[in-house]
Design a protein around this motif. Structure first.
Motif, PDB file in Angstrom:
ATOM      1  N   CYS A 120       0.674  -1.275  -0.159  1.00 17.21           N
ATOM      2  CA  CYS A 120      -0.212   0.132   0.022  1.00 17.21           C
ATOM      3  C   CYS A 120       1.091   1.155  -0.307  1.00 17.21           C
ATOM      4  O   CYS A 120       1.981   0.678   0.928  1.00 17.21           O
ATOM      5  N   HIS A 161       0.334   3.748   1.562  1.00  8.32           N
ATOM      6  CA  HIS A 161       0.379   4.625   2.553  1.00  8.32           C
ATOM      7  C   HIS A 161       1.371   4.175   3.088  1.00  8.32           C
ATOM      8  O   HIS A 161       2.293   5.423   3.303  1.00  8.32           O
ATOM      9  N   GLU A 162       1.088   3.511   4.530  1.00  7.02           N
ATOM     10  CA  GLU A 162       2.762   2.884   5.032  1.00  7.02           C
ATOM     11  C   GLU A 162       3.051   1.810   4.829  1.00  7.02           C
ATOM     12  O   GLU A 162       3.166   0.629   5.562  1.00  7.02           O
ATOM     13  N   GLY A 163       2.084   0.944   3.454  1.00  7.39           N
ATOM     14  CA  GLY A 163       3.070  -0.710   3.064  1.00  7.39           C
ATOM     15  C   GLY A 163       2.211  -1.287   3.348  1.00  7.39           C
ATOM     16  O   GLY A 163       2.789  -2.485   3.404  1.00  7.39           O
ATOM     17  N   ALA A 164       0.685  -1.245   4.227  1.00 10.53           N
ATOM     18  CA  ALA A 164       0.347  -2.696   3.946  1.00 10.53           C
ATOM     19  C   ALA A 164       0.364  -3.617   3.151  1.00 10.53           C
ATOM     20  O   ALA A 164       0.650  -3.334   2.119  1.00 10.53           O
ATOM     21  N   CYS A 175      -7.681  -1.159   1.474  1.00  7.55           N
ATOM     22  CA  CYS A 175      -5.855  -1.944   2.507  1.00  7.55           C
ATOM     23  C   CYS A 175      -6.317  -2.139   4.026  1.00  7.55           C
ATOM     24  O   CYS A 175      -7.633  -1.282   4.467  1.00  7.55           O
ATOM     25  N   TRP A 187      -4.953  -1.612   6.459  1.00  6.57           N
ATOM     26  CA  TRP A 187      -4.623  -0.755   7.813  1.00  6.57           C
ATOM     27  C   TRP A 187      -5.610   0.127   8.059  1.00  6.57           C
ATOM     28  O   TRP A 187      -5.856   0.833   8.915  1.00  6.57           O
ATOM     29  N   HIS A 188      -5.691   1.055   6.676  1.00  4.22           N
ATOM     30  CA  HIS A 188      -6.160   2.351   7.153  1.00  4.22           C
ATOM     31  C   HIS A 188      -7.442   2.507   6.647  1.00  4.22           C
ATOM     32  O   HIS A 188      -7.949   4.053   6.430  1.00  4.22           O
ATOM     33  N   GLY A 189      -8.013   1.795   5.192  1.00  2.82           N
ATOM     34  CA  GLY A 189      -9.189   1.278   4.881  1.00  2.82           C
ATOM     35  C   GLY A 189      -9.035   2.403   3.002  1.00  2.82           C
ATOM     36  O   GLY A 189      -9.872   2.751   2.508  1.00  2.82           O
ATOM     37  N   TRP A 190      -7.665   2.501   2.749  1.00  2.00           N
ATOM     38  CA  TRP A 190      -7.990   2.973   1.508  1.00  2.00           C
ATOM     39  C   TRP A 190      -8.038   2.394   0.291  1.00  2.00           C
ATOM     40  O   TRP A 190      -7.711   1.137   0.791  1.00  2.00           O
TER      41      TRP A 190
HETATM   42  S1  FES Z   1      -1.343   1.374   4.497  1.00  2.00           S
HETATM   43 FE1  FES Z   1      -2.248   1.058   3.397  1.00  2.00          FE
HETATM   44  S2  FES Z   1      -4.501   2.534   3.924  1.00  2.00           S
HETATM   45 FE2  FES Z   1      -2.276   2.650   5.565  1.00  2.00          FE
END
Ligand code: FES
Lengths: 143, 363
Positions: free
Chosen positions: A49, A51-54, A84, A86-89
């Motif tokens: 991801c 964003h932060e790599g999930a 995602c 982790w944070h739903g993107w």
């Molecule tokens: S790591 Fe994917 S939305 Fe934050």
């Protein structure tokens, strides 16, 4: 375009290893790729991801919540997105683009094909097909 | 406490005169009306109530304007239209000035008394101020306590374009995005009114999420949280999406907190937007399109170059509206563009942005 012409095909797994609604992470040429089976259609996007790599292949395959009016929400485009874990993107499985910020936030989208074993054996990329069996269908990826 | 205009003792005089900008002052305070001002506009039943209940000067306890330090000097120039012209509109050569009354009417529990006070205040504004100076405009005072009556008041003034916005105080009963207030926004939007959210507190709740504070300095600062709550509510509940033509004007809100709200809501919207799918655009974009902030008092650094950097985070000058907040004393000479604000902003904020914000404002 240049990258396209240089793309190599890789056989990544048997198609029936990923049941409808399921996903699988594969490593191809050092990259993690998430493969999804949405009602028999496969798509492949970068697994990380932005964003932060999930790991996106651990995310739920979802539709899109839309509303023409406040309070009138409905689901559309069933199964076309991964959310995602982790944070739903939300990412469009067909394009790899984030729904909220399609211009700037996206994961790479890979071309994915389902090919028959015979075709793979007979094709020019024999080096990639060491693990194929003679029967069944295989997932092939261009990278 | 109020310095006359122009003042010889101002602490931060700028050098760019407002006169010459064709400025529109988006936040000016007439004195709030007293009983003798309103009696001509109420019927004999309410006259009886006003007299027998000793209803006279209604002040918000958060801003008691007859008490120090808020009390205006006797020559403050906001007593009537002629003195306001002399004190503010003439020297600044304003093309228009919007009058905001934030009085105790916003805190009344009795919905019918609130209705009558709003009606009388609007009629007083029209007769004693707007009729006397063609440059004056006003916020329509409506009883949020009684949405039906608020809608009726908007309809009653739909044709009087001197009323350019509908006023709500920032800290009141409930978040302003909630649906029970939508009939008010529907009527306002249909007739081209902006929604003005003005600093002020009715103390229905503690002014902070952590409880009551002890000191005035805290009270001033916490208004910012109230503004952030209201912008968040209008966005999430769908008011901005539902009424895209209606601008939301934040008065005396400060400015520099707004970019962080825009960033934070845009970021978290990505993850939880399925709850609010009617928010279809990045919240920061919606806010930039619809939310406006008046510039006085400004909450940023006193160095204009630093202030410019803080303001740049908004991503667009169109969000800013010139205001003097006259006669509230910010220790500056309102005849000049504030020394702590970048002068490049002046032309746009002083005029163009106001014209784009208020479709009813004809100058
Ligand atoms: S790591 Fe994917 S939305 Fe934050």
């Amino acid at each position: 375009m240049e990258a396209d012409t240089k793309a190599k095909r890789h056989v990544v797994c048997r198609a029936d290893e990923i049941q409808p609604g399921a996903s699988k992470r594969v490593q191809v040429a050092g990259r993690d790729i998430a493969i999804f089976n949405v009602n028999g259609e496969y798509s492949a996007i970068g697994d990380r991801c932005p964003h932060e790599g999930a790991s996106l292949c651990a995310g739920a395959i979802v539709g899109l919540a839309e509303a023409d009016e406040p309070g009138e929400a409905r689901m559309t485009r069933h199964g076309e997105f991964v959310r995602c874990p982790w944070h739903g993107w939300e990412f469009d499985l067909k394009t790899g683009k984030s729904w909220c910020d399609p211009r700037r936030t996206r994961v790479k989208k890979f071309d994915l094909a389902v090919e028959d074993a015979t075709k793979i054996v007979e094709g020019p990329y024999k080096i990639d097909v060491f693990d194929i069996r003679q029967e069944g269908s295989y997932l092939v990826i261009d990278i | 406490m109020t310095s006359p205009v122009p003042s010889a003792t101002n602490l931060r005089a700028g050098s760019l005169p407002i006169a010459g900008l064709g400025a529109i002052d988006c936040d000016v305070h007439p004195r709030s009306p007293r009983r003798q001002d309103l009696l001509p506009y109420v019927d004999d039943y309410w006259r009886e109530i006003f007299m027998s209940r000793e209803i006279d000067h209604l002040e918000l306890s958060g801003y008691p304007e007859t008490l120090r330090p808020n009390r205006a000097a006797p020559d403050a120039g906001n007593g009537d239209a002629a003195s306001l012209a002399k004190a503010l509109l003439d020297p600044l050569k304003l093309d228009a000035a919007i009058l905001n009354v934030t009085s105790g009417v916003h805190a009344i529990f009795d919905p019918y008394l609130a209705q009558v006070l709003c009606q009388a205040t609007n009629r007083w504004l029209a007769a004693e101020w707007l009729d006397r100076d063609p440059r004056l405009r006003a916020s329509l005072i409506v009883p949020l306590q009684h949405p039906e009556a608020a809608v009726a008041e908007i309809e009653a003034y739909a044709k009087d374009h001197r009323f350019v916005q509908v006023l709500a105080v920032v800290m009141n009963d409930k978040p302003l995005g909630q649906r029970y207030l939508w009939p008010i926004y529907e009527a306002a939007s249909r007739h081209g009114f902006a929604l003005n959210i003005h600093a002020g507190n009715t103390y229905r709740h503690a002014p902070t999420q952590s409880g009551f504070n002890s000191y005035l300095v805290e009270d001033f600062v916490h208004q910012t949280q109230g503004f952030a709550n209201q912008v968040g509510s209008l966005l999430a509940e769908g008011v901005l999406a539902k009424f895209p033509e209606m601008k939301v004007v934040l008065s005396e809100s400060g400015v520099t907190w707004m970019p962080s709200l825009m960033w934070r809501m845009s970021k978290d919207w990505r993850g939880v937007r399925i709850e609010v799918p009617w928010v279809k655009e990045m919240p920061s974009l919606l806010m930039r399109k619809q939310v406006r902030l008046t510039l006085q008092p400004f909450d940023g650094p006193s160095d204009p170059a630093q202030a410019a950097r803080a303001i740049a985070h908004l991503g667009g000058d169109e969000m800013l509206l010139f205001s003097s907040d006259y006669p509230h004393d910010h220790r500056i000479d309102v005849a000049y563009w504030p020394a702590n604000l970048p002068e490049e902003l002046a032309a746009r904020a002083a005029r163009e942005n106001a014209l784009a914000t208020y479709p009813r404002l004809e100058v």
